[in-house]
Each structure stands twice: as C-alpha cells, then as structure tokens.
Scaffold this motif. Structure first.
Motif, PDB file in Angstrom:
ATOM      1  N   LEU A  15       0.813  -1.228   0.068  1.00 17.98           N
ATOM      2  CA  LEU A  15       0.071  -0.018   0.037  1.00 17.98           C
ATOM      3  C   LEU A  15       0.958   1.265  -0.069  1.00 17.98           C
ATOM      4  O   LEU A  15       0.432   2.397   0.435  1.00 17.98           O
ATOM      5  N   GLU A  18      -0.062   4.753  -1.281  1.00 16.75           N
ATOM      6  CA  GLU A  18      -1.558   5.432  -0.626  1.00 16.75           C
ATOM      7  C   GLU A  18      -1.182   5.957   0.563  1.00 16.75           C
ATOM      8  O   GLU A  18      -1.402   6.962   1.164  1.00 16.75           O
ATOM      9  N   LYS A  21       1.334   8.947   0.688  1.00 16.61           N
ATOM     10  CA  LYS A  21       0.448  10.234   0.160  1.00 16.61           C
ATOM     11  C   LYS A  21      -0.365  10.617   1.536  1.00 16.61           C
ATOM     12  O   LYS A  21      -0.325  11.844   1.738  1.00 16.61           O
ATOM     13  N   ALA A  22      -0.739   9.635   2.036  1.00 13.00           N
ATOM     14  CA  ALA A  22      -1.828  10.035   3.478  1.00 13.00           C
ATOM     15  C   ALA A  22      -0.948  10.650   4.393  1.00 13.00           C
ATOM     16  O   ALA A  22      -1.231  11.582   4.925  1.00 13.00           O
ATOM     17  N   VAL A 245      -6.335   4.476   5.164  1.00 14.62           N
ATOM     18  CA  VAL A 245      -6.084   3.770   4.153  1.00 14.62           C
ATOM     19  C   VAL A 245      -6.081   2.222   4.130  1.00 14.62           C
ATOM     20  O   VAL A 245      -6.866   1.484   3.311  1.00 14.62           O
TER      21      VAL A 245
END
Length: 369
Positions: A15, A18, A21-22, A245
């Motif tokens: 992951l 993602e 980015k989070a 996420v």
C-alpha cells in the motif's frame, strides 16, 4: 526465516503509494492531534462494523480501561474474563481499579466457556469480558443471556477480531461495547499504537472520547472545559490517516487470510490439531493456531525448515508473576492450550511458494513414538 510468521514491511509495500500520500498530507497540514482524520476514521470504522459510533483512543488496552471507566466500573468491582489471552486484558481491568476473575475456555474455540459463568459470578460482578481470541468469536448468545439475567455489562475484547462475525453480527457490536487494538500486527494495524471502542450507544462513545482527552468536551469542541476527570489516550492524526487507507483494503485482506486458512485445512498433516470454525461463526484468522502435544519439538522442526512459528501465549495471565494472585481455582483447559498452541504464518502477503513450504514442513514432522 524464509517464511516469517508475519511481515509488516510487505504490508507497507503493498500500500506504499497510498500510505505515503496520506502521511505526507497530514504532515503538510500542521494538524497532528484530534483532527479531521480521527473524526473520519471513527465514522468509517463504525460503519465498516455496522455500529452506531466509535471512539478512537491510544491503544487497545486503553480501549478496555476507558470503557470500564466510562461505565463507572472500578474499585470493589469484578469483571469476569479469561486468562488465555494477552495480559493486557487483565492489566486494563486492574488499571480501572476492578478485579479480573478468570474462567476457563472452550477447548475448540479458545474463547470463554459460557457454562462456567454461574460459578464465577458474585455480588461484586459488574461486567463480563469475552475475548474473541485468534479471530474466532466467543459463543455470545449464552453470554448475553447470562449478563441480562444478572444485570451485567458485556464488553467484548476484540483486539484480534477485526472482521470476525457471530451469527451475522460483527464482533464488537454485540455487547455494550467492543474494544479494538490497532497494534501493527493486528488485522487492521497502525504504524504504532492505537485503539478504538465501538458501541451502539452514542452517549457512551462521547463519554469515552472525553475521558481519552483529559475529560474535555471534545464533541462540542469546547476546549479546556473539563467535564470528567479524564486521561490522555489519543489516536494521533498520522495513525488515523494510515488506518483509513488500510481499512479500505481490510475486507479483501481478511478474505485472503481465509483463503490461506482453507489451504492449510486441505494440506496440513493429521499430526496436528487444526483450528475450528463453528457454524455460527466467521473466523477472521488474525492468527492460524494449531495444537500439538509436541509443540516445542514442532516449533524447532519448522525453524530448521525455514518457517517461523510463534506461541500465543506460552503462559496464561494467571501464571504470570504479576497476576498470579488473581487465580481462584484451576483452569485446566487454559493450561493445556498454553502448552500446545502454535501460530503458523497467515498474513495476507504470503506467496504460494511460501505456503507450500509451510505445508511441507508440517507434513514432514513426525511425533515421537
């Protein structure tokens, strides 16, 4: 080990875009505590479980402690629970000022045996705390009936039960409250500590949120208005963003855990006892726990074959020095389980070649004559 029991780095890499980015979004926001990600995660997690509300806290242990505190269960009170679990269950009860009272477990599910509640209840009993251990739920109907008959609260320890179901209902939504851990190894794991309480009582959730934030009235955002004598146990924005996420992939990952369990069920040697899944349950396989009377020999045999297996838990809580005084009677099924259980690799990123290696290693183990 060529086949680790768990691989957290593999979970991150799956992951990575993602998650990165989070995390970057939170760092750039300048809002790190009690911000939009915590609010959103509470709503999303409650929705995923089918509960009315969730209150995010700093750990699974604090989820139990703050639930007890919110229900005003403390000094002089007793909570019926089990000893075959992480010591955090008993630790949280003691932190609230109450006394854990241990009952024995069902030999197949490793969960609380409801038939033993009658012998454990006293005039000081305030709550029952079943532990949905390894990902298989406790038989909750008789627990709930007993609690109703005696005026007791049911608090579910769901630290290992993200995605487990009992008769179509998500673990954690059956009792007064369900207490979850987001320790990194859990089915839904943060990159640090975290926890949550889920409940169908929004007022209880609001009280727990307040207690977790110094007793302040968090829901109305009236800062520094202390309505309770609270604590400090906050899920931070970074962990909440990470959990949001991961929550989006959780159902798929639990399906993968169940696929791995099905593979083991087909392939593993009859020399070991495999976990059960009752017809009223949906196991989420946080851990895949086999049993062998020669557990220690088997563990060494697997290690020599490049397979890591772990023991959860080698000493039950009532056999730990810090908690030995709590024992009130023999717990033979608990002690037998502690001597025989062994956890095999079951994380979602396991490759087929790794699964074949585990199966071959177990199949090549021969108990002593």
């Amino acid at each position: 080990m060529e086949v680790p029991c768990i691989d957290l780095a593999a979970g991150y890499l799956e992951l990575k875009p993602e998650l990165d980015k989070a995390v970057k979004r939170v760092l750039a926001s300048g809002s790190y505590v009690l911000g939009e990600n915590v609010d959103a995660f509470e709503a999303e997690f409650a929705g995923w479980l089918g509960a009315a509300a969730a209150a995010a806290v700093g750990s699974g242990t604090d989820a139990i402690y703050l639930t007890l505190k919110a229900l005003e269960i403390g000094a002089g009170d007793e909570v019926i629970t089990v000893s075959h679990t992480a010591v955090n269950t008993a630790m949280a009860v003691l932190k609230a000022g109450a006394t854990p009272v241990f009952v024995d477990i069902d030999p197949e599910t490793f969960g609380m045996d409801p038939r033993l509640l009658e012998a454990a209840v006293t005039g000081s009993t305030r709550a029952i705390m079943p532990v949905h251990l390894y990902g298989h739920p406790v038989d909750m109907d008789p627990v709930a009936k007993f609690a109703d008959d005696h005026g007791l609260a049911v608090i579910e320890d769901c630290a290992q039960a993200h995605g487990a179901f009992y008769r179509g209902r998500a673990a954690g939504t059956i009792g007064k409250a369900g207490c979850f851990s987001f320790y990194p190894t859990k089915n839904l794991g943060a990159c640090g500590d975290g926890g949550a309480v889920v409940t169908n009582d929004p007022e209880l959730a609001a009280r727990i949120r307040s207690l977790a934030n110094c007793g302040q009235d968090r829901d109305s955002r009236e800062r520094r208005r202390n309505i309770f004598r609270g604590d400090v146990s906050r899920l931070d924005e970074l962990q909440a963003a990470i959990l949001r996420v991961k929550l989006r992939r959780l159902s798929l990952q639990i399906s993968r855990r169940r696929e791995i369990a099905s593979f083991y069920r087909r392939e593993l040697s009859a020399a070991v006892a495999l976990p059960v899944e009752k017809d009223w349950a949906r196991h989420c396989y946080h851990l895949y726990v086999i049993r062998s009377k020669e557990r220690d020999r088997l563990k060494k045999h697997l290690a020599a074959a490049g397979v890591e297996a772990l023991v959860h838990y080698p000493a039950p809580a009532h056999r730990q020095p810090a908690y030995a005084r709590l024992a009130r009677g023999p717990l033979p099924t608990t002690e037998a389980a502690a001597a025989e259980v062994l956890s095999l690799p079951v994380f979602p990123q396991l490759q087929e070649a790794q699964l074949d290696r585990v199966a071959a290693a177990v199949a090549s183990f021969h108990p002593a004559a």
